[in-house]
Design an enzyme around this catalytic site. Structure first.
Site, PDB file in Angstrom:
ATOM      1  N   GLY A  45       0.764  -1.244   0.000  1.00 37.96           N
ATOM      2  CA  GLY A  45       0.000   0.000   0.000  1.00 37.96           C
ATOM      3  C   GLY A  45       0.795   1.294   0.000  1.00 37.96           C
ATOM      4  O   GLY A  45       0.321   2.312  -0.498  1.00 37.96           O
ATOM      5  N   ASP A 100       0.867   3.369   4.599  1.00 39.28           N
ATOM      6  CA  ASP A 100      -0.203   4.045   3.868  1.00 39.28           C
ATOM      7  C   ASP A 100      -1.325   4.443   4.822  1.00 39.28           C
ATOM      8  O   ASP A 100      -1.796   5.573   4.821  1.00 39.28           O
ATOM      9  CB  ASP A 100      -0.748   3.157   2.739  1.00 39.28           C
ATOM     10  CG  ASP A 100      -1.122   1.753   3.210  1.00 39.28           C
ATOM     11  OD1 ASP A 100      -0.815   1.385   4.369  1.00 39.28           O
ATOM     12  OD2 ASP A 100      -1.722   1.008   2.423  1.00 39.28           O
ATOM     13  N   ASP A 103      -4.994   1.304  10.667  1.00 37.24           N
ATOM     14  CA  ASP A 103      -6.391   1.051  11.019  1.00 37.24           C
ATOM     15  C   ASP A 103      -6.439   0.673  12.500  1.00 37.24           C
ATOM     16  O   ASP A 103      -6.549   1.539  13.364  1.00 37.24           O
ATOM     17  CB  ASP A 103      -6.925  -0.051  10.098  1.00 37.24           C
ATOM     18  CG  ASP A 103      -8.403  -0.317  10.289  1.00 37.24           C
ATOM     19  OD1 ASP A 103      -9.013   0.314  11.174  1.00 37.24           O
ATOM     20  OD2 ASP A 103      -8.966  -1.151   9.560  1.00 37.24           O
ATOM     21  N   VAL A 153     -11.196   3.362   2.485  1.00 36.30           N
ATOM     22  CA  VAL A 153     -10.666   4.259   1.454  1.00 36.30           C
ATOM     23  C   VAL A 153      -9.803   3.498   0.456  1.00 36.30           C
ATOM     24  O   VAL A 153      -9.279   2.432   0.756  1.00 36.30           O
ATOM     25  CB  VAL A 153      -9.828   5.403   2.087  1.00 36.30           C
ATOM     26  CG1 VAL A 153     -10.713   6.323   2.903  1.00 36.30           C
ATOM     27  CG2 VAL A 153      -8.703   4.861   2.957  1.00 36.30           C
ATOM     28  N   ASP A 159      -5.757  -0.125  -1.834  1.00 38.89           N
ATOM     29  CA  ASP A 159      -6.557  -0.961  -2.740  1.00 38.89           C
ATOM     30  C   ASP A 159      -7.842  -1.478  -2.122  1.00 38.89           C
ATOM     31  O   ASP A 159      -8.002  -1.504  -0.900  1.00 38.89           O
ATOM     32  CB  ASP A 159      -5.741  -2.177  -3.161  1.00 38.89           C
ATOM     33  CG  ASP A 159      -5.619  -3.204  -2.021  1.00 38.89           C
ATOM     34  OD1 ASP A 159      -5.174  -2.817  -0.926  1.00 38.89           O
ATOM     35  OD2 ASP A 159      -6.008  -4.359  -2.219  1.00 38.89           O
TER      36      ASP A 159
HETATM   37  P1  IMP Z   1      -4.066  -2.565  10.805  1.00 37.61           P
HETATM   38  O1  IMP Z   1      -3.211  -3.690  11.312  1.00 37.61           O
HETATM   39  O2  IMP Z   1      -5.519  -2.754  11.167  1.00 37.61           O
HETATM   40  O3  IMP Z   1      -3.570  -1.210  11.229  1.00 37.61           O
HETATM   41  O4  IMP Z   1      -4.037  -2.703   9.217  1.00 37.61           O
HETATM   42  C1  IMP Z   1      -3.416  -1.787   8.386  1.00 37.61           C
HETATM   43  C2  IMP Z   1      -3.393  -2.295   6.953  1.00 37.61           C
HETATM   44  O5  IMP Z   1      -4.708  -2.671   6.514  1.00 37.61           O
HETATM   45  C3  IMP Z   1      -2.943  -1.179   6.016  1.00 37.61           C
HETATM   46  O6  IMP Z   1      -1.552  -1.195   5.823  1.00 37.61           O
HETATM   47  C4  IMP Z   1      -3.732  -1.462   4.746  1.00 37.61           C
HETATM   48  O7  IMP Z   1      -2.989  -2.319   3.916  1.00 37.61           O
HETATM   49  C5  IMP Z   1      -4.985  -2.164   5.218  1.00 37.61           C
HETATM   50  N1  IMP Z   1      -6.135  -1.215   5.312  1.00 37.61           N
HETATM   51  C6  IMP Z   1      -6.713  -0.768   6.436  1.00 37.61           C
HETATM   52  N2  IMP Z   1      -7.728   0.065   6.169  1.00 37.61           N
HETATM   53  C7  IMP Z   1      -7.797   0.179   4.818  1.00 37.61           C
HETATM   54  C8  IMP Z   1      -8.645   0.936   3.911  1.00 37.61           C
HETATM   55  O8  IMP Z   1      -9.559   1.693   4.293  1.00 37.61           O
HETATM   56  N3  IMP Z   1      -8.383   0.780   2.585  1.00 37.61           N
HETATM   57  C9  IMP Z   1      -7.402  -0.034   2.112  1.00 37.61           C
HETATM   58  N4  IMP Z   1      -6.590  -0.747   2.915  1.00 37.61           N
HETATM   59  C10 IMP Z   1      -6.783  -0.646   4.266  1.00 37.61           C
END
Ligand code: IMP
Length: 175
Positions: A45, A100, A103, A153, A159
């Site tokens: 990403g 990128d 979350d 997003v 993506d």
């Molecule tokens: P986390 O471990 O929940 O912080 O996940 C983060 C990863 O999930 C990011 O690096 C993205 O690859 C993916 N991700 C989380 N939210 C989105 C979104 O809204 N759109 C696209 N990819 C996302």
């Protein structure tokens, strides 16, 4: 705009994105004035954000793209995330992880721990976007482009099921 089963509308246009990327680069240039950081963009990403950001870095720096890979561990430990692709020695280096979007922040927590165990000198995070749940976790992120709510997003490297990374603006899904 429709991608697979989801509809998307423009959320942050490319001019705003570029302004924010420049602001982040400017701050990093100030903070790392006498340093030589190693950027670790996390694939896939962050590839476009990392490219635009690092083009504007004026201190000597290195770049090493890494990937977070999940593999099935033992039944008790469940899914483990590991960092792959690391080629530079990070011992005693100033590291800047480039993401990128954050979350839940769970992925990064694991990565940060793994990197700290390598004996880095300093470790900071730069992310283009950060979602609400990450804020609730009080994750320590020094450089943030945009704080957003919990919307899904895509665009500018992000993506939906592999599609949309090529878009210059950032879009959000609509119901
Ligand atoms: P986390 O471990 O929940 O912080 O996940 C983060 C990863 O999930 C990011 O690096 C993205 O690859 C993916 N991700 C989380 N939210 C989105 C979104 O809204 N759109 C696209 N990819 C996302």
């Amino acid at each position: 705009m429709q991608i697979k089963d989801l509809k998307f509308k423009e959320f942050i246009n490319k001019v705003k994105v570029q302004q924010q990327v420049s602001a982040l680069a400017k701050q990093i240039n100030i903070d790392y004035k006498d340093k030589s950081p190693v950027f670790l963009p996390i694939l896939n990403g962050s590839f476009i954000f990392a490219a635009d950001l690092i083009k504007q870095i004026e201190v000597p720096c290195r770049v090493s793209f890494v990937k977070v890979s999940s593999y099935a561990g033992t039944a008790s430990s469940g899914q483990l995330k590991i960092l792959i692709g690391l080629e530079e020695s990070l011992f005693n280096q100033d590291i800047i992880i480039v993401e990128d979007i954050i979350d839940t922040g769970l992925t990064l927590q694991k990565v940060v721990q793994e990197l700290k165990d390598l004996g880095t000198k300093s470790l900071e995070l730069v992310t283009l976007l950060r979602k609400q749940p990450a804020r609730e976790k009080m994750f320590d992120v020094k450089y943030i482009g945009f704080e957003i709510e919990n919307e899904f997003v895509l665009g500018y490297g992000l993506d939906y099921d592999g599609y949309g990374r090529n878009l210059e603006d950032i879009y959000q899904s609509v119901i």
